[in-house]
Design an enzyme around this catalytic site. Structure first.
Site, PDB file in Angstrom:
ATOM      1  CE1 TYR A  66      -3.796  -2.307   0.404  1.00  0.00           C
ATOM      2  CE2 TYR A  66      -2.780  -3.064   2.446  1.00  0.00           C
ATOM      3  CZ  TYR A  66      -3.752  -3.198   1.469  1.00  0.00           C
ATOM      4  OH  TYR A  66      -4.660  -4.222   1.546  1.00  0.00           O
ATOM      5  CG  PHE A  77      -4.035  -8.669   0.105  1.00  0.00           C
ATOM      6  CD1 PHE A  77      -4.794  -7.925  -0.788  1.00  0.00           C
ATOM      7  CD2 PHE A  77      -3.330  -9.758  -0.378  1.00  0.00           C
ATOM      8  CE1 PHE A  77      -4.859  -8.265  -2.130  1.00  0.00           C
ATOM      9  CE2 PHE A  77      -3.379 -10.105  -1.721  1.00  0.00           C
ATOM     10  CZ  PHE A  77      -4.145  -9.355  -2.601  1.00  0.00           C
ATOM     11  CG  HIS A 186      -6.909  -8.272  -7.237  1.00  0.00           C
ATOM     12  ND1 HIS A 186      -7.364  -7.303  -6.382  1.00  0.00           N
ATOM     13  CD2 HIS A 186      -5.597  -8.463  -6.930  1.00  0.00           C
ATOM     14  CE1 HIS A 186      -6.378  -6.916  -5.596  1.00  0.00           C
ATOM     15  NE2 HIS A 186      -5.287  -7.603  -5.902  1.00  0.00           N
TER      16      HIS A 186
END
Length: 221
Positions: A66, A77, A186
């Site tokens: 991120y 994630f 995804h």
């Protein structure tokens, strides 16, 4: 960049001597010196630290960290406790609930999965602030491909969960017959309704592991 532990150092030792890794190391050091980079340098190898090679039961592949403040912690994630849960992870948690009935977590911290043998590996391990996939040219993919190959040499059943095309492209690295490869779109909001929802990766992984005589994964958070 903290050193590797947990069996990974021996498995990946040859990578550190290769020309690409010398270039990668220099690029990463320069990036941290001259720009804002995530995750913190001490957390680049968190996935390896929390999931020793000898403990890997499943691998979930992401693309890169991120890229907004406070989100990246070195696990695909995952975000730290107290950070707003990103949309893809919201969808993962919804599928977790629909698949095996786990309560939807209030935290996006996936460290418990990592500590139970789920390697949460991004293909690129660093990113410049606000610029997704900005370090794609550094050479990280060569290093993480070597990590995938190292997992594939382990002589016991292991599950690979590949969400989206970028992750599924890595399936060519997986040749060991003692593997289950689970593929689906995804979990991002752009593709989750095209087959991620209802794909049941968590129950499929555990059913297969049990069929191989292995303990299932505790997916609760």
């Amino acid at each position: 960049m903290a050193g590797l532990t947990g069996g990974w150092e021996a498995a990946l030792r040859e990578e550190f001597a290769k020309p690409y890794y010398r270039d990668l190391y220099r690029n990463v050091v320069d990036a941290y010196k001259n720009s804002t980079v995530y995750p913190p340098a001490s957390q680049i190898y968190t996935a390896f630290h929390l999931t020793p090679l000898e403990n890997v039961k499943a691998v979930i592949l992401g693309q890169d960290p991120y890229h907004e403040p406070g989100q990246a912690e070195g696990l695909a994630f995952s975000v730290p406790e107290g950070v707003e849960i990103p949309p893809s992870l919201v969808n993962i948690f919804q599928e977790l609930h629909d698949d095996i009935g786990c309560p939807i977590p209030k935290s996006g911290d996936l460290r418990p999965w990592a500590e139970r043998g789920v390697l949460l590996l991004n293909s690129v391990l660093t990113v410049r602030a606000h610029r997704a996939f900005s370090h794609a040219g550094f050479g990280w993919q060569s290093f993480t491909d070597a990590a995938i190959r190292a997992v594939d040499t382990v002589d016991r059943p292991i599950v690979f969960i590949l969400w989206g095309k970028s992750a599924q492209d890595k399936s060519m690295l997986i040749t060991n017959p003692k593997r289950l490869v689970i593929r689906s779109p995804h979990p991002s909001p752009l593709s989750a309704y095209r087959g991620f929802f209802g794909s049941r990766p968590f129950s499929k992984a555990n059913a297969w592991l049990e069929a191989q005589g292995e303990e299932p994964i505790d997916w609760s958070l």
